[in-house]
Design a protein around this motif. Structure first.
Motif, PDB file in Angstrom:
ATOM      1  N   GLY A  69      27.055  46.368  26.547  1.00 34.93           N
ATOM      2  CA  GLY A  69      26.669  47.680  26.908  1.00 34.93           C
ATOM      3  C   GLY A  69      27.813  48.659  27.510  1.00 34.93           C
ATOM      4  N   PRO A  70      28.007  49.978  27.461  1.00 33.54           N
ATOM      5  CA  PRO A  70      28.955  50.653  27.964  1.00 33.54           C
ATOM      6  C   PRO A  70      28.807  50.623  29.395  1.00 33.54           C
ATOM      7  N   VAL A  71      30.093  50.578  30.124  1.00 38.22           N
ATOM      8  CA  VAL A  71      30.338  50.415  31.532  1.00 38.22           C
ATOM      9  C   VAL A  71      30.970  51.673  32.100  1.00 38.22           C
ATOM     10  N   TYR A  81      18.593  54.552  23.842  1.00 37.54           N
ATOM     11  CA  TYR A  81      19.763  54.967  23.230  1.00 37.54           C
ATOM     12  C   TYR A  81      19.795  54.097  21.723  1.00 37.54           C
ATOM     13  N   TYR A  83      16.127  55.319  29.735  1.00 40.74           N
ATOM     14  CA  TYR A  83      16.571  55.732  28.644  1.00 40.74           C
ATOM     15  C   TYR A  83      16.616  54.861  27.440  1.00 40.74           C
ATOM     16  N   PHE A 138      19.960  50.468  23.042  1.00 40.24           N
ATOM     17  CA  PHE A 138      20.489  50.319  24.357  1.00 40.24           C
ATOM     18  C   PHE A 138      19.504  50.890  25.403  1.00 40.24           C
ATOM     19  N   LEU A 143      26.472  56.714  20.081  1.00 33.72           N
ATOM     20  CA  LEU A 143      25.590  56.486  20.884  1.00 33.72           C
ATOM     21  C   LEU A 143      24.724  57.745  20.862  1.00 33.72           C
ATOM     22  N   ILE A 161      34.557  55.285  25.348  1.00 33.37           N
ATOM     23  CA  ILE A 161      33.821  56.513  24.994  1.00 33.37           C
ATOM     24  C   ILE A 161      33.761  57.850  26.002  1.00 33.37           C
ATOM     25  N   GLN A 187      22.515  53.090  18.886  1.00 33.57           N
ATOM     26  CA  GLN A 187      24.094  53.004  18.393  1.00 33.57           C
ATOM     27  C   GLN A 187      24.056  52.428  16.966  1.00 33.57           C
ATOM     28  N   PHE A 220      23.704  50.780  31.715  1.00 36.11           N
ATOM     29  CA  PHE A 220      23.455  50.338  30.379  1.00 36.11           C
ATOM     30  C   PHE A 220      22.838  48.934  30.420  1.00 36.11           C
ATOM     31  N   PHE A 265      27.709  62.423  23.516  1.00 37.64           N
ATOM     32  CA  PHE A 265      28.734  61.499  23.670  1.00 37.64           C
ATOM     33  C   PHE A 265      29.942  61.545  22.271  1.00 37.64           C
ATOM     34  N   GLY A 266      30.886  61.260  22.590  1.00 41.70           N
ATOM     35  CA  GLY A 266      32.017  61.206  21.848  1.00 41.70           C
ATOM     36  C   GLY A 266      31.932  59.979  20.909  1.00 41.70           C
TER      37      GLY A 266
END
Lengths: 116, 113
Positions: B43-45, A35, A33, A90, A43, B89, A37, A107, B103-104
């Protein structure tokens, strides 16, 4: 050892230029993917590829063109960059695409694009 | 319209204290709900993933709850540490064919010494 790696981490360029961001995953996942932000940290999905096939293409200007040479790579090329393209991009990957199973999303560290 | 709303937008707590973050969603049909932690510049985890049948799930000091009837989730952080300072998130997956995640906007947590 990095699971999802993207390059470059930072990119500063002039309006009107063309640039690319590369992404590679070594997790053996079948779906990747891109994304975006924005400055408010929201996102938003841009594209998704499953086994090199485009499966999600959200409302993104056609100046953005993803390319997946194989299922481990998903690159993003942006033509004629505009100020509003400044954001953090991302890359992510997961093993499954269908929502019947809970494919965890991994990610990359992000690529911060600044358009001057 | 599929939406995920989180509250509060930001939160400051003292180290060692507990806190709870909220997530309300209108995503339908529901598949699963995830909480991610995003450190600044990273990055988000993933912290937890919960399906319809799960109403609580823990990952160390993080405990997520899910009420599918009221379409609410919470993330409780116990005995906060400075390293918990991050954005959290909430993401809801819709069962519409290929995985579609909503996504929030996240909650920014600052743990102060």
């Amino acid at each position: 050892d990095t699971a999802v790696s993207q390059t470059p981490k930072y990119l500063v360029t002039q309006m009107g230029n063309d640039k690319s961001i590369k992404c590679e995953q070594n997790l053996g996942h079948d779906t990747m993917y891109w994304y975006k932000q924005d400055s408010k940290k929201f996102l938003k999905i841009m594209f998704s590829y499953n086994n090199k096939e485009l499966i999600i293409n959200e409302t993104v200007p056609n100046r953005f063109s993803p390319k997946s040479p194989d299922k481990a790579h998903l690159n993003l090329h942006i033509n004629s960059l505009e100020l509003g393209d400044s954001a953090v991009y991302f890359c992510a990957s997961s093993q499954v695409a269908r929502t019947s199973r809970t494919g965890e999303l991994f990610f990359g560290e992000g690529s911060r694009l600044t358009v001057l | 319209k599929n939406q995920v709303e989180q509250s509060p937008q930001s939160l400051i707590i003292l180290e060692g204290k507990n806190c709870t973050l909220q997530c309300n969603y209108t995503v339908s049909p529901f598949s699963n709900l995830r909480w991610y932690k995003q450190d600044t510049g990273r990055g988000p985890v993933s912290l937890t993933i919960m399906t319809f049948s799960e109403n609580t799930k823990s990952n160390g000091r993080y405990t997520a709850t899910l009420d599918a009837d009221t379409k609410q989730s919470s993330l409780h952080i116990t005995a906060s540490q400075l390293s918990d300072s991050a954005s959290y998130i909430c993401v809801v997956s819709a069962s519409t064919g290929f995985q579609k995640l909503v996504f929030g906007t996240g909650t920014r947590l600052l743990v102060s010494p």
